[in-house]
Every structure is written in structure tokens, then in C-alpha cells.
Design an enzyme around this catalytic site. Structure first.
Site, PDB file in Angstrom:
ATOM      1  N   TYR A  29       0.929  -1.250   0.151  1.00  0.00           N
ATOM      2  CA  TYR A  29       0.037  -0.127  -0.074  1.00  0.00           C
ATOM      3  C   TYR A  29       0.930   1.347  -0.061  1.00  0.00           C
ATOM      4  CZ  TYR A  29      -3.636   3.337   1.496  1.00  0.00           C
ATOM      5  OH  TYR A  29      -4.590   4.373   1.659  1.00  0.00           O
TER       6      TYR A  29
ATOM      7  N   LYS B  76       1.224   4.064  -3.107  1.00  0.00           N
ATOM      8  CA  LYS B  76       0.787   5.604  -2.717  1.00  0.00           C
ATOM      9  C   LYS B  76       2.118   6.442  -2.902  1.00  0.00           C
ATOM     10  CE  LYS B  76      -3.616   4.830  -1.767  1.00  0.00           C
ATOM     11  NZ  LYS B  76      -4.473   5.606  -2.667  1.00  0.00           N
TER      12      LYS B  76
HETATM   13  N1  LIG Z   1      -9.289   6.529   4.879  1.00  0.00           N
HETATM   14  C1  LIG Z   1      -7.973   7.061   4.875  1.00  0.00           C
HETATM   15  O1  LIG Z   1      -7.893   7.251   6.109  1.00  0.00           O
HETATM   16  C2  LIG Z   1      -7.329   7.006   3.696  1.00  0.00           C
HETATM   17  C3  LIG Z   1      -6.068   7.708   3.919  1.00  0.00           C
HETATM   18  C4  LIG Z   1      -5.250   7.904   2.932  1.00  0.00           C
HETATM   19  C5  LIG Z   1      -5.303   7.594   1.756  1.00  0.00           C
HETATM   20  N2  LIG Z   1      -6.905   7.070   1.516  1.00  0.00           N
HETATM   21  C6  LIG Z   1      -6.990   6.531   0.077  1.00  0.00           C
HETATM   22  O2  LIG Z   1      -8.367   7.381  -0.352  1.00  0.00           O
HETATM   23  C7  LIG Z   1      -9.238   6.571  -1.216  1.00  0.00           C
HETATM   24  C8  LIG Z   1     -10.349   6.261  -0.584  1.00  0.00           C
HETATM   25  O3  LIG Z   1     -10.339   5.887   0.842  1.00  0.00           O
HETATM   26  P1  LIG Z   1     -11.655   5.286   1.666  1.00  0.00           P
HETATM   27  O4  LIG Z   1     -10.928   5.109   2.849  1.00  0.00           O
HETATM   28  O5  LIG Z   1     -12.818   6.159   1.239  1.00  0.00           O
HETATM   29  O6  LIG Z   1     -11.673   3.732   1.137  1.00  0.00           O
HETATM   30  P2  LIG Z   1     -13.105   2.714   1.093  1.00  0.00           P
HETATM   31  O7  LIG Z   1     -12.570   1.485   1.037  1.00  0.00           O
HETATM   32  O8  LIG Z   1     -14.032   3.124   1.911  1.00  0.00           O
HETATM   33  O9  LIG Z   1     -13.644   3.247  -0.294  1.00  0.00           O
HETATM   34  C9  LIG Z   1     -13.225   2.996  -1.603  1.00  0.00           C
HETATM   35  C10 LIG Z   1     -13.882   2.759  -2.672  1.00  0.00           C
HETATM   36  O10 LIG Z   1     -13.256   2.349  -4.001  1.00  0.00           O
HETATM   37  C11 LIG Z   1     -13.854   1.192  -4.696  1.00  0.00           C
HETATM   38  N3  LIG Z   1     -13.030   0.425  -5.184  1.00  0.00           N
HETATM   39  C12 LIG Z   1     -11.893  -0.485  -4.647  1.00  0.00           C
HETATM   40  N4  LIG Z   1     -11.475  -1.201  -5.722  1.00  0.00           N
HETATM   41  C13 LIG Z   1     -11.859  -0.831  -6.762  1.00  0.00           C
HETATM   42  C14 LIG Z   1     -11.557  -0.850  -8.138  1.00  0.00           C
HETATM   43  N5  LIG Z   1     -10.665  -1.989  -8.556  1.00  0.00           N
HETATM   44  N6  LIG Z   1     -12.355  -0.305  -9.060  1.00  0.00           N
HETATM   45  C15 LIG Z   1     -13.326   0.743  -8.799  1.00  0.00           C
HETATM   46  N7  LIG Z   1     -13.460   0.915  -7.559  1.00  0.00           N
HETATM   47  C16 LIG Z   1     -12.836   0.263  -6.318  1.00  0.00           C
HETATM   48  C17 LIG Z   1     -14.659   0.441  -3.227  1.00  0.00           C
HETATM   49  O11 LIG Z   1     -15.664  -0.262  -3.862  1.00  0.00           O
HETATM   50  C18 LIG Z   1     -15.046   1.707  -2.503  1.00  0.00           C
HETATM   51  O12 LIG Z   1     -16.249   2.292  -2.803  1.00  0.00           O
HETATM   52  C19 LIG Z   1      -8.058   5.479  -1.335  1.00  0.00           C
HETATM   53  O13 LIG Z   1      -7.546   5.299  -2.369  1.00  0.00           O
HETATM   54  C20 LIG Z   1      -7.336   5.417  -0.138  1.00  0.00           C
HETATM   55  O14 LIG Z   1      -6.131   4.594  -0.411  1.00  0.00           O
HETATM   56  C21 LIG Z   1      -7.694   6.906   2.510  1.00  0.00           C
END
Ligand SMILES: NC(=O)c1ccc[n+]([C@@H]2O[C@H](COP(=O)([O-])OP(=O)(O)OC[C@H]3O[C@@H](n4cnc5c(N)ncnc54)[C@H](O)[C@@H]3O)[C@@H](O)[C@H]2O)c1
Length: 273
Positions: free
Chosen positions: A169, A173
Site C-alpha cells: 500500500y 501511494k
Molecule cells: N481513509 C483514509 O484514512 C485514507 C488515508 C489516506 C488515503 N486514503 C485513500 O483514499 C481513497 C479512498 O479511501 P476510503 O477510505 O474512502 O476507502 P473505502 O474502502 O472506504 O472506499 C474505496 C472505494 O473504492 C472502491 N474500489 C475499490 N477497488 C476498486 C476498483 N478496482 N475499481 C473501482 N472501484 C474500486 C470501493 O468499492 C469503495 O467504494 C483510497 O485511495 C485510499 O487509499 C484513505
């Protein structure tokens, strides 16, 4: 709310839940019509209905961002239905949490294939379309006269330093910061801005899973891993999906016309470089 995106069409991947959903709703509130590009068929319909209730157009498209044919089908569908693409936000991502020595080849491929490959090939397919939308006489000048598109990628504070229990991961990133810079350079003659955000700790379904896995590895109760992270946030709270969506909306707007190749931490000060 300011209508900074009035008349624009935006694709948001991963818009079914969490941060992606908040981004899609924020862009809709700022006037954009939306393509909800999401692998989950139930959540993408819910998001689309919420966007429509705001008075904006929303189409849903089933897409696995790791599959190039599905990405192209998404682009073709959006152009056929909504006419053009002005904004792409690459939110879709997955995390795997396990001890360094336990990571499998399948874990590595899945995480890199979704987060990094998905981001790169969505930028390529949508970038081609954004360039097609520029009038030929402007392309012939070799220098676009105004912004012809905005792309925002999702890195993470885990892209700013390694993670012993989330190696793939963190690698995906960190690489997203690099491909954001590369794409910003490649698209600069077309005046297409490419930037990224690094969210900090944002409680979402993804963080629920990370907390369960990390807390188990730490030998802590559920909630322990989340608390350990939040305790290190200078602004003394976890972020919200809306905190991240506000930064993304800025980067998608003409207020960010002179910003490209940058990666913005949205993390309450957790990382400062
Ligand atoms: N939540 C955090 O603290 C956090 C921190 C840093 C970065 N991020 C990044 O932010 C983004 C969103 O995170 P989140 O926490 O909302 O995640 P989440 O898992 O709650 O939502 C992710 C969404 O992406 C969709 N998804 C996953 N794989 C997919 C694919 N192959 N094709 C299409 N859709 C797909 C899922 O179905 C889901 O709806 C991600 O890229 C994550 O790495 C999140």
C-alpha cells in the site's frame, strides 16, 4: 456554495463510499455533473441518486480500475452520455495490512494493480479524451490558452514514509506521487493540471478494516490502532471525508489553474513534507 464547477463533467472513481462519495457530492454541490465509477453495484447507485437529488446529472458505470478495457468503456460511456470530461478524480483504492514477511505475491499484485495501475491508466484514457476536446487550432499553437482539464490522484500519508505492515500500500501511494509529477509534465503543453492529495487518518470503511488488522497485529483492542494514529495528529482529531473533498474541489477548480505536479497533505499536520 460557490458554483466553481458549473458546466463541468467529472469522473470520480471509487465514489460508492467513504472519501470518493464525499468528493462526488462536493463536486456536484459546486455544479458538476458526475460519472460515478465504482466496482460495487449497490453503493454506486446510492451515490448517483444522492447526486441527482442535488439537481445534477449522474451516471453510474461499473468499473474495475485495474482493467484497461473497463476504463476505456467508462470513458466512452461518459462522453456518449455527458458529452465531455473536464475532471478526473482517482479515488478508488484498496489496502492490505499484514506483517512484512507475510505479504504474498497476490497481495502485492492486487494492491499495485488497483492503486497504481488504476491511477495511471485512468489518467491515460481520460487524458487522451481531454486532449481530443482541445480545438485543433489551439493544439497547433503548441501551447493551450487556458486549462483544459483537472486530474486529482489519491496518494496517502503512507506514501510519505514506509509502513512495515502495509508495504505494498505504501509503495503504491509513494509511486502515485511520482506518476502525478510525470503526468503533470506530460500534460503541461495542453494545460491539463495534475495534482494529488495525501489524506491522513480519515475514518471510513477502509479505516475500519485497517484498524481491525493493525490492532490485532499490535495486540490491542479494536480502536487501538486508530487512536494511536489520531494521537499523533497536531490538530488533535481524525479527518473527515468532507475535509478531503474540500481540498479536492479546490484542486479541480479554476482557483488551482497555476498549480500542477503537487501533492497536498490533508492530514491535520501529521506529515509536514
Ligand atoms: N481513509 C483514509 O484514512 C485514507 C488515508 C489516506 C488515503 N486514503 C485513500 O483514499 C481513497 C479512498 O479511501 P476510503 O477510505 O474512502 O476507502 P473505502 O474502502 O472506504 O472506499 C474505496 C472505494 O473504492 C472502491 N474500489 C475499490 N477497488 C476498486 C476498483 N478496482 N475499481 C473501482 N472501484 C474500486 C470501493 O468499492 C469503495 O467504494 C483510497 O485511495 C485510499 O487509499 C484513505
Amino acid at each position: 456554495m460557490d458554483q466553481r464547477l458549473s458546466g463541468k463533467v467529472a469522473i470520480v472513481t471509487g465514489a460508492g463510499q467513504g472519501i470518493g462519495k464525499a468528493v462526488a457530492l462536493r463536486l456536484a454541490r459546486e455544479g458538476a455533473d458526475l460519472a460515478v465509477a465504482e466496482i460495487n453495484c449497490e453503493t454506486r447507485e446510492v451515490t448517483a441518486r444522492e447526486i441527482q437529488s442535488l439537481g445534477r446529472r449522474a451516471l453510474t458505470h461499473p468499473v474495475n480500475v485495474g482493467c484497461l478495457a473497463e476504463i476505456q468503456s467508462l470513458v466512452d460511456h461518459v462522453v456518449a452520455e455527458l458529452g465531455h470530461i473536464d475532471v478526473l478524480v482517482n479515488v478508488a483504492g484498496i489496502a492490505r495490512t499484514q506483517a512484512f514477511l507475510e505479504m504474498t505475491e497476490e497481495d502485492w499484485s492486487r494492491v499495485i494493480g488497483t492503486n497504481l495501475k488504476g491511477t495511471v491508466f485512468c489518467m491515460q484514457a481520460v487524458g487522451r479524451q481531454m486532449i481530443r476536446q482541445i480545438p485543433p487550432e489551439v493544439v497547433a499553437q503548441g501551447r493551450a490558452d487556458r486549462s483544459y482539464g483537472k486530474i486529482v490522484n489519491f496518494s496517502s500519508i503512507s506514501g510519505r514514509r514506509g509502513r512495515s505492515v502495509q508495504m505494498a500500500y505504501a509503495a503504491s501511494k509513494a509511486a502515485i506521487i511520482s506518476v502525478t509529477q510525470s503526468a503533470a509534465l506530460a500534460f503541461s503543453p495542453y494545460n491539463i493540471n495534475v495534482n494529488a492529495v495525501c489524506p491522513g487518518v480519515i475514518p471510513t470503511p477502509m479505516w475500519d478494516q485497517i484498524d481491525r488488522d493493525r490492532s490485532r497485529l499490535m495486540g490491542a483492542q479494536p480502536g487501538g490502532a486508530l487512536k494511536a494514529f489520531v494521537d499523533k495528529v497536531p490538530l488533535q482529531r481524525a479527518g473527515t471525508p468532507e475535509d478531503v473533498a474540500a481540498a479536492v474541489a479546490f484542486l479541480c477548480s479554476s482557483d488551482a489553474d497555476y498549480i500542477t505536479g503537487q501533492t497536498l497533505n490533508v492530514d491535520g499536520g501529521f506529515e509536514m513534507n
